[in-house]
Design a protein around this motif. Structure first.
Motif, PDB file in Angstrom:
ATOM      1  N   ALA A  43     -24.085 -28.355 -24.555  1.00 41.55           N
ATOM      2  CA  ALA A  43     -25.186 -28.342 -23.589  1.00 41.55           C
ATOM      3  C   ALA A  43     -26.166 -29.491 -23.820  1.00 41.55           C
ATOM      4  O   ALA A  43     -26.614 -30.146 -22.867  1.00 41.55           O
ATOM      5  CB  ALA A  43     -25.916 -27.002 -23.648  1.00 41.55           C
ATOM      6  N   ARG A  44     -26.516 -29.741 -25.082  1.00 38.02           N
ATOM      7  CA  ARG A  44     -27.475 -30.811 -25.365  1.00 38.02           C
ATOM      8  C   ARG A  44     -26.933 -32.166 -24.927  1.00 38.02           C
ATOM      9  O   ARG A  44     -27.666 -32.981 -24.338  1.00 38.02           O
ATOM     10  CB  ARG A  44     -27.796 -30.829 -26.859  1.00 38.02           C
ATOM     11  N   ARG A  45     -25.652 -32.412 -25.183  1.00 38.92           N
ATOM     12  CA  ARG A  45     -25.063 -33.684 -24.784  1.00 38.92           C
ATOM     13  C   ARG A  45     -25.043 -33.823 -23.264  1.00 38.92           C
ATOM     14  O   ARG A  45     -25.267 -34.921 -22.725  1.00 38.92           O
ATOM     15  CB  ARG A  45     -23.639 -33.801 -25.350  1.00 38.92           C
ATOM     16  N   LEU A  46     -24.802 -32.735 -22.567  1.00 34.69           N
ATOM     17  CA  LEU A  46     -24.815 -32.785 -21.111  1.00 34.69           C
ATOM     18  C   LEU A  46     -26.193 -33.165 -20.586  1.00 34.69           C
ATOM     19  O   LEU A  46     -26.317 -33.941 -19.628  1.00 34.69           O
ATOM     20  CB  LEU A  46     -24.388 -31.432 -20.532  1.00 34.69           C
ATOM     21  N   ARG A  47     -27.226 -32.641 -21.224  1.00 35.28           N
ATOM     22  CA  ARG A  47     -28.586 -33.002 -20.803  1.00 35.28           C
ATOM     23  C   ARG A  47     -28.859 -34.478 -21.064  1.00 35.28           C
ATOM     24  O   ARG A  47     -29.483 -35.163 -20.254  1.00 35.28           O
ATOM     25  CB  ARG A  47     -29.614 -32.127 -21.530  1.00 35.28           C
ATOM     26  N   GLU A  48     -28.372 -34.988 -22.212  1.00 40.25           N
ATOM     27  CA  GLU A  48     -28.557 -36.409 -22.531  1.00 40.25           C
ATOM     28  C   GLU A  48     -27.870 -37.308 -21.508  1.00 40.25           C
ATOM     29  O   GLU A  48     -28.335 -38.417 -21.228  1.00 40.25           O
ATOM     30  CB  GLU A  48     -28.014 -36.705 -23.928  1.00 40.25           C
ATOM     31  N   LEU A  49     -26.786 -36.828 -20.929  1.00 38.96           N
ATOM     32  CA  LEU A  49     -26.009 -37.614 -19.968  1.00 38.96           C
ATOM     33  C   LEU A  49     -26.482 -37.398 -18.532  1.00 38.96           C
ATOM     34  O   LEU A  49     -25.801 -37.802 -17.595  1.00 38.96           O
ATOM     35  CB  LEU A  49     -24.527 -37.265 -20.098  1.00 38.96           C
ATOM     36  N   GLY A  50     -27.619 -36.746 -18.375  1.00 40.94           N
ATOM     37  CA  GLY A  50     -28.144 -36.550 -17.027  1.00 40.94           C
ATOM     38  C   GLY A  50     -27.632 -35.294 -16.364  1.00 40.94           C
ATOM     39  O   GLY A  50     -27.344 -35.306 -15.159  1.00 40.94           O
ATOM     40  N   ARG A  51     -27.499 -34.218 -17.188  1.00 38.70           N
ATOM     41  CA  ARG A  51     -27.032 -32.926 -16.687  1.00 38.70           C
ATOM     42  C   ARG A  51     -25.649 -33.055 -16.044  1.00 38.70           C
ATOM     43  O   ARG A  51     -25.368 -32.499 -14.966  1.00 38.70           O
ATOM     44  CB  ARG A  51     -28.041 -32.298 -15.726  1.00 38.70           C
ATOM     45  N   LEU A  52     -24.786 -33.753 -16.711  1.00 42.52           N
ATOM     46  CA  LEU A  52     -23.386 -33.844 -16.304  1.00 42.52           C
ATOM     47  C   LEU A  52     -22.779 -32.439 -16.317  1.00 42.52           C
ATOM     48  O   LEU A  52     -23.071 -31.643 -17.189  1.00 42.52           O
ATOM     49  CB  LEU A  52     -22.646 -34.743 -17.292  1.00 42.52           C
ATOM     50  N   SER A  53     -21.924 -32.139 -15.360  1.00 39.54           N
ATOM     51  CA  SER A  53     -21.304 -30.812 -15.335  1.00 39.54           C
ATOM     52  C   SER A  53     -20.235 -30.713 -16.415  1.00 39.54           C
ATOM     53  O   SER A  53     -19.707 -31.719 -16.900  1.00 39.54           O
ATOM     54  CB  SER A  53     -20.678 -30.539 -13.971  1.00 39.54           C
ATOM     55  N   LEU A  54     -19.888 -29.490 -16.780  1.00 39.68           N
ATOM     56  CA  LEU A  54     -18.857 -29.272 -17.795  1.00 39.68           C
ATOM     57  C   LEU A  54     -17.506 -29.819 -17.337  1.00 39.68           C
ATOM     58  O   LEU A  54     -16.737 -30.357 -18.128  1.00 39.68           O
ATOM     59  CB  LEU A  54     -18.753 -27.785 -18.121  1.00 39.68           C
ATOM     60  N   GLY A  55     -17.218 -29.696 -16.056  1.00 35.68           N
ATOM     61  CA  GLY A  55     -15.966 -30.241 -15.539  1.00 35.68           C
ATOM     62  C   GLY A  55     -15.944 -31.754 -15.585  1.00 35.68           C
ATOM     63  O   GLY A  55     -14.942 -32.367 -15.970  1.00 35.68           O
ATOM     64  N   ALA A  56     -17.062 -32.381 -15.201  1.00 40.59           N
ATOM     65  CA  ALA A  56     -17.137 -33.844 -15.239  1.00 40.59           C
ATOM     66  C   ALA A  56     -17.077 -34.347 -16.675  1.00 40.59           C
ATOM     67  O   ALA A  56     -16.470 -35.384 -16.959  1.00 40.59           O
ATOM     68  CB  ALA A  56     -18.420 -34.316 -14.551  1.00 40.59           C
ATOM     69  N   TYR A  57     -17.696 -33.595 -17.588  1.00 42.75           N
ATOM     70  CA  TYR A  57     -17.684 -34.011 -18.994  1.00 42.75           C
ATOM     71  C   TYR A  57     -16.259 -33.930 -19.556  1.00 42.75           C
ATOM     72  O   TYR A  57     -15.844 -34.788 -20.342  1.00 42.75           O
ATOM     73  CB  TYR A  57     -18.625 -33.140 -19.802  1.00 42.75           C
ATOM     74  N   LEU A  58     -15.509 -32.926 -19.153  1.00 46.91           N
ATOM     75  CA  LEU A  58     -14.119 -32.824 -19.594  1.00 46.91           C
ATOM     76  C   LEU A  58     -13.339 -34.056 -19.146  1.00 46.91           C
ATOM     77  O   LEU A  58     -12.567 -34.627 -19.930  1.00 46.91           O
ATOM     78  CB  LEU A  58     -13.482 -31.552 -19.025  1.00 46.91           C
ATOM     79  N   ARG A  59     -13.529 -34.482 -17.915  1.00 54.59           N
ATOM     80  CA  ARG A  59     -12.833 -35.686 -17.447  1.00 54.59           C
ATOM     81  C   ARG A  59     -13.266 -36.904 -18.255  1.00 54.59           C
ATOM     82  O   ARG A  59     -12.445 -37.785 -18.553  1.00 54.59           O
ATOM     83  CB  ARG A  59     -13.106 -35.895 -15.951  1.00 54.59           C
ATOM     84  N   ARG A  60     -14.533 -36.940 -18.612  1.00 57.49           N
ATOM     85  CA  ARG A  60     -15.034 -38.089 -19.378  1.00 57.49           C
ATOM     86  C   ARG A  60     -14.415 -38.127 -20.772  1.00 57.49           C
ATOM     87  O   ARG A  60     -13.976 -39.193 -21.229  1.00 57.49           O
ATOM     88  CB  ARG A  60     -16.549 -38.025 -19.473  1.00 57.49           C
TER      89      ARG A  60
END
Length: 291
Positions: A43-60
């Protein structure tokens, strides 16, 4: 389209994608019960990346090796202590090291060469605990050559371990005679911290190793510590890791596992020295020279 989208609940398909990725990269199996842990850890990393979604983060992370490593580091638990599981250190001090020293007094210089592997070393408390015990019982002045390899999957914790610097409250975990002999209390800007002295730091080197990959390591070790690491693996990845650990263990060495881990009854060619401590099973009639 930008991937900086509002976070949404983790779908079952996305969770299975994380499961496959983490297992492939680290041998760690995320059971369905770990879904909440996964979401909380990233969750913290997603906030650092601009509230990236969990699905988008998986693709990343599928495409970005550096980000993949960050994910694995976030999922690993790095809690550790000095002299954790005291029975292991009591075995070394009362039985193993006195035997080694007696043999070293009557043998060649090669008999005074000791190699140790601390696998899953986290922030360094384990390898530096070993360094204190070994240096105390096997002094350099008597020709003892000690080398400790400390490894972990996480480059972040390895960097912290390499600094050999901890909150001074950690001193309570260290026996007083070792604390006085080997630890330095910080002053000035380092007040509130303690640091391993140069004599200890010279014994330990650090390397990133994934126990489920071909680690590229060579050589054998007299002591292998891999405690509270195998509990994160499923049966197949645990078997690969144990095979690698035993493959790097001297024929007369000792393997130390965590209190919830065991090799008993699993077909490995080892004998139990005490619960969670194992030695290779020697051919009939051969007496162990070390351990």
């Amino acid at each position: 389209m930008s991937e900086a989208v509002q976070s949404s609940p983790l779908t079952e398909r996305e969770f299975k994608g994380y499961q496959r990725l983490v297992y492939r990269e680290a041998g760690i199996w995320l059971s369905p019960a770990k879904k909440a842990l996964l979401v909380g850890r990233v969750a913290r990393r997603l906030r650092e990346l601009g509230r990236l979604s969990l699905g988008a983060y998986l693709r990343r992370v599928e495409e970005d090796e550096a980000e993949r490593l960050r994910l694995l580091e976030a999922l690993c638990t790095h809690e550790t202590h000095f002299f954790r599981e005291p029975r292991h250190f009591e075995l070394l001090e009362r039985e193993v090291l006195p035997r080694w020293r007696a043999r070293g007094d009557t043998g060649s210089g090669e008999g005074r060469r000791v190699r140790v592997w601390s696998a899953g070393c986290s922030t360094g408390e384990e390898p530096f605990s070993l360094a204190m015990v070994l240096r105390h019982h096997l002094p350099a002045a008597e020709g003892w050559d000690i080398q400790i390899l400390a490894t972990d999957l996480s480059t972040c914790v390895l960097e912290r371990a390499r600094q050999a610097l901890w909150p001074v409250e950690k001193a309570e975990e260290i026996p007083k005679h070792y604390l006085r002999a080997y630890m330095l209390r910080g002053v000035g800007s380092q007040e509130g911290r303690m640091k391993a002295g140069p004599e200890l730091r010279a014994l330990v080197r650090f390397q990133r190793v994934n126990l489920n990959d071909d680690d590229g390591m060579v050589g054998r070790f007299d002591l292998v510590f891999c405690r509270n690491v195998l509990i994160y693996f499923d049966a197949a990845s645990r078997a690969r890791a144990v095979e690698r650990l035993l493959g790097h263990l001297s024929p007369h060495g000792l393997l130390f596992l965590g209190h919830a881990e065991s090799l008993s009854g699993q077909g490995w060619q080892v004998r139990t020295v005490m619960p969670t401590v194992y030695a290779p099973r020697l051919p009939a009639g051969e007496v162990a020279r070390r351990g």
